[in-house]
Design an enzyme around this catalytic site. Structure first.
Site, PDB file in Angstrom:
ATOM      1  CE  LYS A  52      -7.976  -2.763  -7.319  1.00  0.00           C
ATOM      2  NZ  LYS A  52      -6.831  -3.250  -8.072  1.00  0.00           N
ATOM      3  CD  GLN A  96      -3.167  -3.472  -7.556  1.00  0.00           C
ATOM      4  OE1 GLN A  96      -4.291  -3.805  -7.219  1.00  0.00           O
ATOM      5  NE2 GLN A  96      -2.942  -2.468  -8.387  1.00  0.00           N
ATOM      6  CG  ASP A 119      -8.032  -7.116 -12.601  1.00  0.00           C
ATOM      7  OD1 ASP A 119      -8.872  -6.205 -12.482  1.00  0.00           O
ATOM      8  OD2 ASP A 119      -6.943  -7.137 -12.003  1.00  0.00           O
TER       9      ASP A 119
END
Ligand code: NDP
Length: 287
Positions: A52, A96, A119
């Site tokens: 990322k 995460q 997200d």
């Protein structure tokens, strides 16, 4: 022989276009920035986070990592999220997963403010998706839909069978495919006669996490196969959920692993960071 859906090339094209959008924002004095929170040192997460960060670098998105000790308390985690919510230089917040089991990940996701939810995991984003409003869609389902669009795979009236009902892949995919007028079935570990469902599917999207789970005898001719799974086989090789070699012979389209859904997921995260940045500045009537 099936057409291979080349996620790697498509993702590169998307990232190139995002770089142009990012440069245009910078010309207006706006610097998109992603904050990534990682708790503990899960090896797979480290790889995902590194990928990322590379994608951010390539596009010109600023990237800030918060590596938290696995002994952090829930309150400390929520405090950090709130601080990032209020930080005007941060446009996207990503937590995460996984995080240590003693922490409540759903509560942490809920704390992320909607406009920074790159997200697409907050109840606001999920709710908006369910009622068909424009929102932040979680990255893997969004990447799958972009692949269908790029390859002109029309879901209208098609029988789509999704394998796996996780919050990050299977569940949002139901809504994404419904919006494309598919008839959607979702299967999971308690599904009876799973093969009866996959056998009649025009499109199968597998997100189970088991190598060679989807075999040739489970699919009909000309099926479209999207393999979300990322697994290691007995030789340590990266493979999906689908027995690619044999299923490919029956399919009309199929995604490979690696080089399929994986690169699309990261490209869609970058897409969501640019989208979030633009929406935040629109709210301030700057864009
Ligand atoms: P989860 O473990 O959260 O969910 C797996 C799902 O598969 C569950 O719904 C489970 O059912 C179902 N399942 C497990 N075994 C069976 C079975 N024998 N028959 C039917 N259903 C079964 O996984 P994720 O959704 O997080 O990830 C799935 C896979 O996708 C993994 O390989 C992961 O690495 C990969 N992945 C890939 C991404 C990418 O970018 N390409 C992004 C995210 C994930 P139940 O709910 O009943 O337990």
């Amino acid at each position: 022989m099936a057409t291979i859906i080349d996620g790697k090339t498509l993702a590169k094209k998307i990232r190139e276009n995002l770089k142009i959008e990012c440069d245009e924002l910078k010309e207006k004095g706006i610097k998109p920035k992603l904050a990534v929170i990682m708790v503990g040192d899960d090896p797979a997460s480290k790889v995902y986070v590194r990928n990322k960060s590379r994608a951010c670098d390539e596009i010109g998105i600023e990237y800030q990592e918060y590596l938290l000790n696995e002994n952090i308390t829930q309150d400390e985690l929520l405090e950090l999220i709130k601080k990032l919510n209020n930080d005007e230089t941060v446009n996207g917040i990503l937590l995460q997963s996984p995080i240590p089991e003693n922490l409540d990940i759903n509560e942490a996701f809920k704390t992320i403010t909607y406009l920074k939810d790159v997200d697409g995991f907050t109840p606001s984003s999920v709710g908006k998706l369910c009622i068909g409003e424009d929102t932040f869609v979680s990255c893997t389902p969004l990447g799958v839909i972009k692949m269908f669009e790029e390859y002109n795979i029309d879901l209208n009236g098609k029988d789509v069978v999704i394998l796996g009902r996780s919050n990050i892949v299977g569940r949002p995919l139901i809504q994404c495919c419904l919006q494309k007028n598919a008839t959607v079935t979702i299967c999971h570990s308690k599904t009876n006669n799973l093969k009866e469902h996959t056998k009649r599917a025009d499109v199968i999207i597998s997100a189970i996490g088991k190598p060679k789970f989807v075999t040739e005898d489970m699919v009909k001719d000309n099926v479209v196969i999207v393999d979300v799974g990322i697994n290691r086989d007995e030789n340590g090789k990266l493979v999906g959920d689908v027995d690619f070699e044999n299923v490919e012979k029956k399919a009309s389209y199929i995604t490979p692993v690696p080089g399929g859904v994986g690169p699309m997921t990261i490209a869609m995260l970058m897409h969501n960071v640019i989208k979030a940045t633009k929406e935040q500045y629109k709210e301030k009537s700057i864009l």
